[in-house]
Scaffold this active site. Structure first.
Site, PDB file in Angstrom:
ATOM      1  N   CYS A 121       0.819  -1.223   0.000  1.00 51.74           N
ATOM      2  CA  CYS A 121       0.000   0.000   0.000  1.00 51.74           C
ATOM      3  C   CYS A 121       0.845   1.262   0.000  1.00 51.74           C
ATOM      4  O   CYS A 121       0.397   2.311  -0.481  1.00 51.74           O
ATOM      5  CB  CYS A 121      -0.893   0.037   1.236  1.00 51.74           C
ATOM      6  SG  CYS A 121      -2.062  -1.316   1.398  1.00 51.74           S
ATOM      7  N   THR A 122       2.052   1.197   0.524  1.00 49.81           N
ATOM      8  CA  THR A 122       2.891   2.391   0.675  1.00 49.81           C
ATOM      9  C   THR A 122       3.823   2.616  -0.512  1.00 49.81           C
ATOM     10  O   THR A 122       4.563   3.600  -0.516  1.00 49.81           O
ATOM     11  CB  THR A 122       3.749   2.296   1.947  1.00 49.81           C
ATOM     12  OG1 THR A 122       4.731   1.255   1.792  1.00 49.81           O
ATOM     13  CG2 THR A 122       2.900   2.012   3.178  1.00 49.81           C
TER      14      THR A 122
END
Length: 373
Positions: free
Chosen positions: A365-366
């Site tokens: 997600c990052t």
């Protein structure tokens, strides 16, 4: 395998209005965009994540207003740890607010490029562009809208254009609203997508599966979509694909399995496994499906109701797989061994991401990959 539901800065309408916003509809209306024409030659293709990268993009965006003052330092520590781990294998560029530049430099280290930018949060997979290749390279702006306007996103809506400009590539536009976390591809024209996210009226009212498929063919070269139901309204993303299933390589998928019978993901992960095991890719080949089970125990200091305790949200970079560990020695080792078997030519680097997991996300997600080709 709990995930972020609605962070502190989210503004949502409760009750029936929320249920309507989180519903999916595969039949109503017509899309607001103009789907591509499959009679045309495919201009662009989204590469598989394991293909060579030019760099990884990240955002050092944890803030007290969204994350809470107590969680920010641990979240920033985890972001720095992820960036340093990836920077051992490929360049990393990270967007940082001017006010956070000093702490970002301290935590990310000297090998990570820091770029001043106004940002709201840290989820580069969703806010950043999706890179594609063809005659050259380009990036798609999928119109980030705060996961269906659940969170403020004025600054993050500009991240795709900032990253594309910095990368020196053309920015492609669409009316389709989609986050990178809701999309998995094999690099040969097959995609896995959750209905709960992309066919949600809080993103794409009136769009049908066929409309989405046509637009993804035009933008990403997707010729075959495997649709998973996902689950809407239980986490802020409405059930992103990258918490359920990932392509290891063409023909091979690794899927998450939640063994907590009290979890909202318990039943849906089993349904997804059934779908994936019966599915075929763009070449008509049945998928080989591997399973990554969630840990039983996690470190307690930052555990909460949103804690994303699953191994599926790993990131593949040049020469390595950057994966989480949660302090469950047996489960952490089992995940490491499975990933080592699936990615035999890459190092498996496990990182404590408790701060990010407490916000309902993971390593994938990052991050957002920029392909080398």
């Amino acid at each position: 395998m709990r995930r972020r539901r609605f962070m502190q800065a989210c503004t949502v309408v409760l009750g029936g209005a929320l249920l309507a916003a989180c519903g999916t509809d595969d039949s109503a209306g017509t899309p607001s965009g103009q789907p591509g024409d499959r009679d045309d030659d495919r201009a662009w293709l989204m590469p598989e994540e394991g293909d060579p990268h030019r760099r990884t993009w990240m955002a050092f965006g944890a803030s007290a207003g969204i994350w809470g003052a107590e969680l920010v330092p641990e979240t920033q520590r985890a972001l720095g740890a992820i960036a340093r781990a990836i920077a051992r294998f490929e360049p990393v560029s990270m967007l940082v607010r001017p006010s956070d530049m000093a702490v970002a430099r301290d935590l990310a280290g000297p090998d990570v490029e820091l770029i001043e930018a106004a940002i709201d949060d840290l989820w580069m997979r969703d806010t950043g562009p999706v890179f594609v290749v063809g005659a050259g390279r380009a990036a798609v702006d999928f119109n980030f809208n705060g996961w269906g306007e659940k969170q403020d996103y004025d600054n993050d809506a500009e991240v795709a254009s900032i990253v594309a400009a910095r990368a020196g590539v053309e920015l492609l536009h669409t009316d389709l609203v989609l986050e990178g976390g809701g999309l998995e591809v094999d690099g040969e024209g097959t995609a896995i997508i959750t209905e709960s996210c992309v066919l949600n009226s809080n993103r794409n009212p009136g769009w049908k599966k066929a409309d989405v498929e046509e637009e993804l063919y035009r933008l990403l070269g997707i010729e075959k979509v495997i649709w998973l139901p996902g689950i809407a309204g239980r986490d802020i993303t409405d059930g992103h694909t990258d918490f359920y299933a990932r392509f290891v390589r063409p023909g091979v998928v690794v899927a998450g399995l939640d063994n907590d019978p009290d979890s909202f993901d318990y039943a849906v992960t089993r349904k997804h496994l059934d779908i994936l095991r019966a599915a075929t890719d763009v070449h008509g080949n049945t998928l080989q499906v591997e399973v990554l089970e969630a840990p039983v125990d996690v470190r307690e200091e930052f555990a909460n109701d949103d804690f994303a305790a699953g191994y599926i949200n790993y990131y593949v970079c040049n020469g390595a797989v950057i994966a989480p560990e949660f302090g469950d020695a047996e489960a952490d080792e089992a995940a490491r061994a499975t990933l080592a078997r699936l990615y035999p030519d890459r190092q498996i680097v496990q990182v404590n991401i408790d701060g990010i997991a407490a916000g309902g996300g993971g390593i994938h997600c990052t991050t957002q990959q920029e392909p080398a080709a």
